[in-house]
Each structure stands twice: as structure tokens, then as C-alpha cells.
Design an enzyme around this catalytic site. Structure first.
Site, short mmCIF file in Angstrom:
data_model
loop_
_atom_site.label_atom_id
_atom_site.label_comp_id
_atom_site.label_asym_id
_atom_site.label_seq_id
_atom_site.Cartn_x
_atom_site.Cartn_y
_atom_site.Cartn_z
N CYS A 17 0.84 -1.21 0.00
CA CYS A 17 0.00 0.00 0.00
C CYS A 17 0.87 1.26 0.00
O CYS A 17 1.46 1.60 -1.01
CB CYS A 17 -0.99 -0.03 1.16
SG CYS A 17 -2.34 1.18 0.96
N HIS A 29 -3.94 -4.77 0.90
CA HIS A 29 -3.47 -5.04 2.26
C HIS A 29 -3.60 -6.53 2.58
O HIS A 29 -4.61 -6.95 3.16
CB HIS A 29 -4.28 -4.24 3.27
CG HIS A 29 -3.89 -2.80 3.37
ND1 HIS A 29 -2.80 -2.38 4.12
CD2 HIS A 29 -4.44 -1.70 2.83
CE1 HIS A 29 -2.70 -1.06 4.02
NE2 HIS A 29 -3.68 -0.62 3.25
N GLU A 49 -2.21 -8.07 4.86
CA GLU A 49 -2.11 -8.24 6.31
C GLU A 49 -3.41 -7.97 7.04
O GLU A 49 -3.57 -8.34 8.22
CB GLU A 49 -0.99 -7.34 6.87
CG GLU A 49 -1.35 -5.87 7.05
CD GLU A 49 -1.34 -5.02 5.78
OE1 GLU A 49 -1.30 -3.79 5.90
OE2 GLU A 49 -1.36 -5.59 4.67
#
Length: 283
Positions: free
Chosen positions: A144, A230, A232
Site C-alpha cells: 500500500c 493489504h 495483512e
């Protein structure tokens, strides 16, 4: 790639320095300690999913350190690491900085980080990434905001999208190289951005695209890999971000409700983590 074929050439452990480009919101911070902790969990899950524990797993073959590049502005010595991972920044979108009318009709001041301003810590980060790009041993992962910083260091235009936000779980169409690296025909990823890398620097291979963001990832073999999404994030983290931005008046009810409805959908974060690790072990 059969990782075992390259086991004798892989540094053991792989020394990965996570450059923390922001502090997460309270709920995420309480659970993971920071973005470094969150990415450590992701990388461990990716290592286990590779299914070659004799080479790398959550218990073997990785050494992860965390570096605060915003407040402390500390950086690793390149001689001590094999890779850097640049995290996202929870408020990286430029236009949300300033005063906003929240849902209680109160004005709130929202501060932000973005990848294209010239504040001192961002300039220092770009300079560090440029230095890493100038050598050929330490590799780069960007996520990102980190994806955008790599783009900026490579000379690409980075700025605010005219098309609008990408939020929550959305599909990413993979290029041939993206399919090869992530071992999937396409990806579903959590998204939270309006800033984008507009083009692809010379020599970069495109990894994927979406209707609102042509550059969803970049790759140069043995040099760097990036994604705009993202990997994560999970549903809980996304819900916390959406609620905060709704409360601040950044997202209206329509965007908030639509995004919340997709926050718990299946996403391919672990597949992306596997791709990151395959990249780090390329020979």
C-alpha cells in the site's frame, strides 16, 4: 518454484526488517503491537502455507525486526538484513487531512500521511529506499503506502486518484507474472486507499490491476515486489478502520455500509505472503 531446490542458497535465517510507516488504530495495536507485529503474523502464516518446514516455517528460517521510520526514524544497516518490508500507513490518503464533520455533526481534525508529500520522515524513507534500490543484495517488499513509496523512489507519478476509493475486499485481476508469483488465477484483497501509483517505471513488470487502480503491484526479479492492497488486514482490522473513518466523516453511510458488507469476505492475504517469500528466495 520448489523452494527445497534452492535451500542451500537461501540465507538462514532470512533477515527481514519491517519498516513501520505508521501506528495502527487502538484495537489493532492492542492485539498486534503495531504493523510490524501484524506483518510478522502474516509472514509466519505464509511460511507455514508453503509446506516446506525443513526450509522455512513460522518456527524456522526467518528473523523479523521492526523499525519505526516515522517518529524514531531509525533504519537497519543493510549489512545486517536480507530484505526490507515497507508497511502501509493507516491515514496515508492526502485529502482526508484537515477538518471533517463527523457523524455527531462535530468538527474533527484528521491528520494524515501520504506518499507524495515532502515531509522530513517521508523524504528520508524515499532516500533510504533509493539507496536499497541502488544495490543488488537486499530486496524490497512494499505494501500500500510502501508500494507507493517504491513507485516514487523509482520515479513514477504518485498521487490522489480521480476515480475514488478502493475499500474492503475487492478482486484484483492478475497479470501472467502475478499468476506465476501468487500461484492463483486472481486475487481478492483488502483495500484501503485513494492514493495510487499512476504508471509503471521502466523495467517493472505489472502484477495486477483493478477497475479503480491500474497499478495493483510491481515486480523486478530479485529486486522488489509490491502490492497496493493489504494482505495483512482481516475483517476485524478493516471494520475498525471503516468505523473510524465513518465517525470522522470521511466515509458517508453508503460507502461505509457497502464496505462493511464486504469486510468479512474471503481474501488471499496468505497467498500474497507466500508470493513475497518465494520472491525473497529467488535465485
Amino acid at each position: 518454484m520448489n523452494i527445497q531446490e534452492y535451500a542451500s542458497h537461501i540465507p538462514s535465517p532470512l533477515r527481514i526488517a519491517i519498516l513501520e510507516c505508521d501506528t495502527p488504530l487502538e484495537g489493532t495495536r492492542a492485539k498486534y503491537g503495531g504493523y510490524g507485529g501484524l506483518f510478522k503474523v502474516l509472514l509466519q502464516a505464509g511460511a507455514d502455507a508453503l509446506g516446506q518446514p525443513e526450509v522455512i516455517s513460522s518456527r524456522k528460517g526467518m528473523e523479523v525486526t521492526m523499525w519505526d521510520v516515522v517518529t524514531a526514524q531509525t533504519y537497519p544497516d543493510l549489512a545486517d538484513i536480507d530484505a526490507i518490508l515497507l508497511t502501509g500507513s493507516s491515514m496515508q490518503i492526502h485529502f482526508c487531512s484537515g477538518w471533517h464533520l463527523n457523524k455527531n455533526l462535530e468538527l474533527t481534525l484528521v491528520t494524515g500521511h501520504n506518499s507524495f508529500d515532502d515531509n522530513p520522515w517521508t523524504v528520508k524513507l524515499v532516500d533510504f529506499v533509493t539507496r536499497v534500490l541502488a544495490q543488488d543484495r537486499v530486496r524490497i517488499i512494499g505494501v500500500c503506502f510502501g508500494h507507493q513509496i517504491v513507485g516514487r523512489a523509482m520515479g513514477a507519478k504518485v498521487g490522489r486518484s480521480d476515480i475514488g476509493w478502493e475499500t474492503s475486499v475487492l478482486p484484483v485481476e492478475l497479470s501472467a507474472k502475478g499468476k506465476e508469483l501468487f500461484k492463483q488465477p486472481g486475487l481478492s484483497l483488502q483495500q484501503m486507499h485513494r492514493d495510487i501509483v499512476y504508471d509503471f517505471p521502466e523495467g517493472v513488470e505489472e502484477l495486477g490491476s483493478s477497475p479503480r487502480c491500474r497499478n495493483q503491484g510491481m515486480y523486478i526479479s530479485k529486486r522488489f515486489i509490491t502490492v497496493q492492497g493489504h494482505p495483512e488486514f482481516n475483517a476485524e482490522i478493516m471494520a475498525e478502520l471503516l468505523a473510524a473513518r465513518h465517525d470522522q466523516g470521511i466515509f458517508d453511510d453508503v460507502v461505509y455500509n457497502d464496505s462493511m458488507a464486504r469486510a468479512g469476505n474471503h481474501h488471499d492475504g496468505v497467498a500474497v505472503a507466500q508470493g513475497f517469500l518465494r520472491f525473497l528466495m529467488e535465485q
